[in-house]
Scaffold this motif. Structure first.
Motif, short mmCIF file in Angstrom:
data_model
loop_
_atom_site.label_atom_id
_atom_site.label_comp_id
_atom_site.label_asym_id
_atom_site.label_seq_id
_atom_site.Cartn_x
_atom_site.Cartn_y
_atom_site.Cartn_z
N TYR A 233 0.83 -1.20 0.00
CA TYR A 233 0.00 0.00 0.00
C TYR A 233 0.87 1.26 0.00
O TYR A 233 0.58 2.24 -0.70
CB TYR A 233 -0.94 0.01 1.20
CG TYR A 233 -1.98 1.09 1.12
CD1 TYR A 233 -3.10 0.96 0.30
CD2 TYR A 233 -1.83 2.28 1.83
CE1 TYR A 233 -4.05 1.96 0.20
CE2 TYR A 233 -2.76 3.29 1.75
CZ TYR A 233 -3.88 3.12 0.94
OH TYR A 233 -4.81 4.14 0.84
N ILE B 245 -6.18 -0.81 -2.45
CA ILE B 245 -6.75 -1.81 -1.53
C ILE B 245 -7.36 -2.96 -2.32
O ILE B 245 -7.25 -4.13 -1.93
CB ILE B 245 -7.79 -1.14 -0.60
CG1 ILE B 245 -7.06 -0.23 0.41
CG2 ILE B 245 -8.63 -2.19 0.13
CD1 ILE B 245 -7.95 0.50 1.37
N THR C 166 -12.71 -3.73 3.53
CA THR C 166 -12.86 -3.13 4.87
C THR C 166 -11.86 -3.72 5.84
O THR C 166 -11.27 -3.01 6.67
CB THR C 166 -14.29 -3.36 5.39
OG1 THR C 166 -15.22 -2.84 4.44
CG2 THR C 166 -14.51 -2.70 6.73
N GLN D 146 -8.48 -2.23 5.15
CA GLN D 146 -8.40 -0.85 5.62
C GLN D 146 -8.21 -0.79 7.14
O GLN D 146 -7.46 0.05 7.65
CB GLN D 146 -9.68 -0.10 5.22
CG GLN D 146 -9.67 1.38 5.56
CD GLN D 146 -10.01 2.23 4.36
OE1 GLN D 146 -10.29 1.73 3.28
NE2 GLN D 146 -9.98 3.53 4.54
N SER E 205 -4.83 0.83 9.38
CA SER E 205 -4.96 1.93 10.34
C SER E 205 -4.84 1.47 11.79
O SER E 205 -5.05 2.26 12.71
CB SER E 205 -6.30 2.65 10.13
OG SER E 205 -7.37 1.74 10.25
N LEU F 194 -3.50 6.93 3.18
CA LEU F 194 -4.91 6.70 3.55
C LEU F 194 -5.65 8.02 3.67
O LEU F 194 -6.79 8.15 3.20
CB LEU F 194 -5.00 5.94 4.89
CG LEU F 194 -4.75 4.44 4.87
CD1 LEU F 194 -4.71 3.89 6.29
CD2 LEU F 194 -5.82 3.71 4.06
N LYS G 278 -8.81 9.25 1.33
CA LYS G 278 -10.06 9.14 2.10
C LYS G 278 -11.18 9.91 1.43
O LYS G 278 -11.00 11.06 1.02
CB LYS G 278 -9.84 9.67 3.52
CG LYS G 278 -11.05 9.47 4.41
CD LYS G 278 -10.75 9.97 5.82
CE LYS G 278 -11.95 9.79 6.73
NZ LYS G 278 -11.70 10.28 8.09
#
Length: 512
Positions: A182, A188, A211, A214, A218, A253, A257
């Motif tokens: 990434y 993703i 999901t 992701q 984070s 990210l 976003k």
């Protein structure tokens, strides 16, 4: 509002026809109140003294699916005749966003019983919170020591015999690869496809979706941080990625976003099924409409909305709800009334379990039969039948005594101090929140009948009805009582847009 109907009849002097009558009257109630009925649950020849009813239990399970908001019963005794079962299941349903309403009891029978339910629920919540505090304290200690609190293990780690986190031999390198891909510009979706092609799945065997990826990217636990509630301990577990790599991923990210979609919040009308029109006696239902710059919410008589046979004016939602909450809170600060309610609920507890008096009657009858047989034996009347009958009665007596003890143990009898504590807990509710207002209204307010010049509010205790005249309320509050608000503003806005459109069109045609 979506609803289901629960109908029941017991075996004593009731027939299948009573089910049809219950369903018909419940459907009429739902249609009049503007409620959509999606299905019915029916228990035949089963008593409400027990919760061992198949359709009842299925309805409780289905409430977890959030498919309906309301359960309609013909009368409240159809739901349960055991106050403690009723309190337990109503509290459970309330957590699932479901309320129980009666089609035939505008002002519920045994309103003080509703208050008892609220106190019982409050006490259960208190003990649950006390237990939760102890659990949280123990889990916080685990975090401080870097020990796992259980639950699903974070991808890339494993838990050793001492319950400490360690890098997983297989999945830790894959996790590092995901971060690197990434940070180097891979999407993703690319990473998800990459994991799928290599048949890399989660610890539970499921496919890792976007999901999930992701969340991994984070998750600060991969830096060695261990967080629980408000406690965050750095460098307490082995890190799987470097700070530099983690920061590069966070920057990308943040750049990619997207703004989250705005969801339209559902209006929460707290007086639904408690607010009645003073002119025609039917329910007042929640309505909303757009004005030029805001949403207007109000309550409107169902007869005015549907069949136009009542001329009752609409009332602003926030205004009437805040006024009802204010009156309910004022009652809670009346110490004499709190003492009265404490005494009344304490007495009411002794009236609540109908099985205990019946079991005592059965026990007394069985003991009398045993005594008669013993007298016969003493007079020399001894046969095989007499012996068998005596053994049966002795066995029956033992069963009744055990059942009686179980019923007494099951019933959580509260002291006056506990009841007073439960009532006074309502004083500390945060009535600036929707949840605080809801709990206060559900626990203390039975019904409100709204007229043009006043409203009658009935609370959940004997002689608990008050009449409030709008002339006694401040002018700032009274200004909302006859406001229709939303429809007029909405139609004005529509008319203005249409007028502007036709004026522009007319000018263009003239220029041609």
């Amino acid at each position: 509002m979506r609803a289901v109907i629960y109908a029941r009849y017991s075996s004593d002097n009731q027939t299948e026809a009573s089910i049809e009558g219950q369903l018909r009257e419940c459907m009429e109630f739902a249609e009049h109140a503007g409620i959509d009925v999606i299905r019915s649950y029916i228990d035949r020849a089963l008593s409400a003294k027990s919760d061992n009813r198949p359709e009842f239990q299925q309805m409780i399970k289905d409430s977890y699916k959030h498919a309906f908001d309301c359960i309609i019963v013909w009368k409240l005794d159809r739901f349960s005749r055991n106050r403690y079962d009723s309190a337990h299941y109503k509290a459970l349903l309330r957590k699932n966003g479901v309320k129980v309403v009666s089609a035939k009891e505008a002002i519920a029978e045994g309103s003080e019983g509703i208050l008892l339910e609220s106190v019982l629920e409050g006490m259960a919540e208190y003990y649950s919170a006390e237990l939760a505090e102890k659990v949280v304290r123990g889990m916080t200690e685990n975090v401080l020591k870097g020990i796992s609190n259980g639950g699903q293990i974070t991808f890339g780690y494993k838990v050793n015999a001492d319950r400490k986190f360690e890098p997983h031999e297989t999945f830790a390198p894959i996790l590092q690869e995901i971060f690197t891909m990434y940070a180097d510009g891979r999407t993703i979706k690319y990473i998800v496809d990459y994991l799928y092609k290599r048949n890399i799945r989660s610890y539970r065997g499921g496919k890792i979706n976007g999901t999930g990826v992701q969340r991994m990217l984070s998750n600060r636990r991969y830096l060695g941080e261990y967080k629980f509630r408000d406690v965050t301990i750095p460098n307490i577990i082995p890190p799987l990625v470097s700070e530099d790599l983690f920061e590069r991923v966070q920057q990308r990210l943040a750049k990619n976003k997207k703004a989250p979609a705005r969801h339209k919040a559902e209006d929460d009308y707290l007086l639904t099924l408690k607010l009645f029109c003073g002119k025609c006696g039917t329910h007042m239902v929640g309505e909303s409409g757009m004005g030029t710059s805001r949403v207007y919410r109000y309550y409107k008589c169902a007869n005015t909305k549907k069949v136009h046979i009542c001329d009752k004016k609409s009332v602003r939602k926030d205004w009437i709800e805040d006024l009802v909450v204010e009156k309910a809170m004022k009652i809670l600060h009346d110490d004499k009334l709190v003492e009265y309610l404490t005494e009344r609920i304490f007495v009411l507890q002794g009236e609540e379990n109908p099985r205990i008096p019946r079991l005592k009657e059965q026990l007394a009858d069985t003991e009398k039969r045993i005594e008669n047989l013993m007298n016969a034996i003493e007079q020399g009347i001894i046969t095989d039948t007499t012996k068998d009958r005596l053994a049966q009665l002795e066995s029956k007596k033992k069963e009744i005594e055990i059942t009686l003890l179980q019923e007494k143990i099951k019933k959580p009898f509260l002291t006056k101090e506990q009841i007073r504590f439960g009532i006074e807990k309502f004083r500390k509710l945060d009535i600036t929140t929707i949840e605080g207002k809801r709990r206060l209204i559900d626990g203390f307010v039975n019904s409100i009948y709204l007229y043009d010049d006043r409203f009658d509010i009935t609370f959940n205790f004997k002689d608990g009805t008050q009449t409030v005249f709008f002339s006694e309320i401040e002018a700032t509050k009274n200004s909302d009582i006859k406001s229709l608000g939303a429809p007029k503003a909405r139609f004005k806005a529509i008319f203005a847009r249409k007028t502007g459109f036709f004026r522009s069109l007319f000018c263009k045609l003239n220029r041609k």
